[in-house]
Enzyme design. Structure first.
Site, short mmCIF file in Angstrom:
data_model
loop_
_atom_site.label_atom_id
_atom_site.label_comp_id
_atom_site.label_asym_id
_atom_site.label_seq_id
_atom_site.Cartn_x
_atom_site.Cartn_y
_atom_site.Cartn_z
N GLY A 14 -10.42 7.95 -0.43
CA GLY A 14 -9.75 9.24 -0.62
C GLY A 14 -9.63 10.11 0.61
O GLY A 14 -9.47 11.33 0.50
N ASN A 16 -7.16 10.37 2.65
CA ASN A 16 -5.85 11.04 2.67
C ASN A 16 -5.79 12.17 1.65
O ASN A 16 -5.22 13.23 1.92
CB ASN A 16 -4.72 10.03 2.42
CG ASN A 16 -4.39 9.25 3.67
OD1 ASN A 16 -3.71 9.75 4.56
ND2 ASN A 16 -4.89 8.03 3.76
N ARG A 67 -1.90 -4.55 -11.27
CA ARG A 67 -1.01 -3.60 -11.92
C ARG A 67 -1.70 -3.05 -13.15
O ARG A 67 -2.80 -3.48 -13.49
CB ARG A 67 0.31 -4.27 -12.29
CG ARG A 67 0.20 -5.36 -13.33
CD ARG A 67 1.56 -5.99 -13.56
NE ARG A 67 1.51 -7.18 -14.37
CZ ARG A 67 1.73 -7.20 -15.68
NH1 ARG A 67 1.98 -6.07 -16.33
NH2 ARG A 67 1.68 -8.33 -16.34
N ASN A 111 4.28 7.11 -1.10
CA ASN A 111 3.11 6.33 -0.70
C ASN A 111 2.96 6.44 0.81
O ASN A 111 3.92 6.72 1.52
CB ASN A 111 3.32 4.86 -1.09
CG ASN A 111 2.14 3.98 -0.74
OD1 ASN A 111 0.98 4.35 -0.95
ND2 ASN A 111 2.41 2.80 -0.21
N HIS A 113 1.61 4.03 4.05
CA HIS A 113 1.26 2.64 4.38
C HIS A 113 0.90 2.56 5.85
O HIS A 113 1.59 3.15 6.70
CB HIS A 113 2.45 1.73 4.06
CG HIS A 113 2.16 0.29 4.35
ND1 HIS A 113 1.38 -0.48 3.51
CD2 HIS A 113 2.51 -0.50 5.39
CE1 HIS A 113 1.27 -1.69 4.04
NE2 HIS A 113 1.94 -1.73 5.17
N GLU A 146 10.52 -0.56 -6.75
CA GLU A 146 9.90 -1.68 -7.49
C GLU A 146 9.30 -2.73 -6.57
O GLU A 146 8.53 -3.59 -7.01
CB GLU A 146 10.90 -2.28 -8.49
CG GLU A 146 12.11 -2.99 -7.93
CD GLU A 146 13.14 -2.05 -7.29
OE1 GLU A 146 13.04 -0.82 -7.48
OE2 GLU A 146 14.02 -2.56 -6.57
N ASP A 149 5.37 -1.75 -0.91
CA ASP A 149 5.48 -1.12 0.42
C ASP A 149 6.93 -1.11 0.91
O ASP A 149 7.26 -1.52 2.03
CB ASP A 149 4.56 -1.83 1.43
CG ASP A 149 3.11 -1.78 0.99
OD1 ASP A 149 2.71 -0.77 0.38
OD2 ASP A 149 2.37 -2.75 1.23
C1 GRF Z 1 -4.64 4.30 3.67
O1 GRF Z 1 -4.95 3.71 4.91
C2 GRF Z 1 -3.22 4.04 3.29
O2 GRF Z 1 -2.41 3.72 4.37
C3 GRF Z 1 -3.28 2.87 2.36
O3 GRF Z 1 -4.52 2.99 1.71
C4 GRF Z 1 -5.44 3.67 2.54
C5 GRF Z 1 -6.14 4.69 1.71
O4 GRF Z 1 -7.20 5.27 2.41
N1 GRF Z 1 -2.16 2.87 1.44
P1 GRF Z 1 -7.92 6.54 1.82
O5 GRF Z 1 -8.46 6.17 0.44
O6 GRF Z 1 -6.93 7.66 1.76
O7 GRF Z 1 -9.03 6.82 2.78
#
Ligand code: GRF
Length: 195
Positions: A14, A16, A67, A111, A113, A146, A149
């Site tokens: 978490g 982010n 999923r 999202n 990535h 769908e 990434d």
């Molecule tokens: C991130 O590096 C993001 O790019 C990927 O999953 C990771 C999540 O990291 N989709 P966090 O849980 O936010 O630390």
């Protein structure tokens, strides 16, 4: 500027989510986190939601690994609708979303990535970049469709690959970039939606 109601979905640490909640708290991101949902019972992201006093819930994921089953995904749609979210933010959510979510929230799911998409979709994208001997990689915020990434790109940030980078050091620098890029991309969407 109208503030956007966010529903944040994650399966793991978490970081982010924390970056987004910190920016909201600092008043530099005009959004309200309405709910955080995780498919992992003891995921740290739920603790972060608690720390920031954001409503949060564990969603038992059902029988599949990658999923949600139809019933569970339909329940997730209900939870997010009940929470009155405008935008769904995937922050390390390890399940591929299918028709119930995509149809309920068209162009409202984003999202992040850890690569410069369309390069290196899939798992451990930073390792893919190292193996391919890239000199620059980065991170991408995109709408979810769908495919995995994949979807229209909202924002990207480059991160140089250093000569002595290991998978860990490169991943750590990409995550630092993510923590700045994701809140910025959400702020950009807030500005667009209120103009
Ligand atoms: C991130 O590096 C993001 O790019 C990927 O999953 C990771 C999540 O990291 N989709 P966090 O849980 O936010 O630390």
């Amino acid at each position: 500027m109208k503030s956007l109601g966010l529903g944040i979905l994650g399966s793991g640490k978490g970081s982010n989510c924390r970056a987004i909640l910190e920016r909201i708290r600092a008043g530099t991101l005009p959004a309200v986190a309405r709910v955080v949902v995780s498919d992992v019972f003891d995921a740290p992201i739920l603790g972060i939601a608690r720390e920031f006093s954001v409503p949060h819930a564990y969603l038992p994921p059902g029988q599949f690994k990658t999923r949600l089953d139809l019933e569970t995904e339909t329940k997730l749609v209900e939870m997010l609708r009940d929470a009155n979210v405008d935008l769904i933010v995937l922050a390390g959510f390890m399940r591929v979303l299918k028709t119930p979510m995509l149809e309920a929230f068209p162009r409202r799911i984003i999202n992040i990535h850890p690569s410069l998409l369309p390069k290196f979709p899939g798992l451990e994208a930073w390792k893919q970049a190292l193996t391919a001997r890239e000199t620059v990689t980065g991170c991408t915020v995109h709408y979810v469709d769908e495919k995995i990434d994949h979807g229209d790109i909202i924002a990207q940030r480059q991160v140089p690959v250093l000569r002595d980078d290991s998978a860990e050091t490169l991943h750590a620098r990409i995550q630092i970039a993510e923590h700045d890029l994701y809140p910025e991309a959400i702020a950009q969407l807030c500005a667009q939606r209120s103009s």
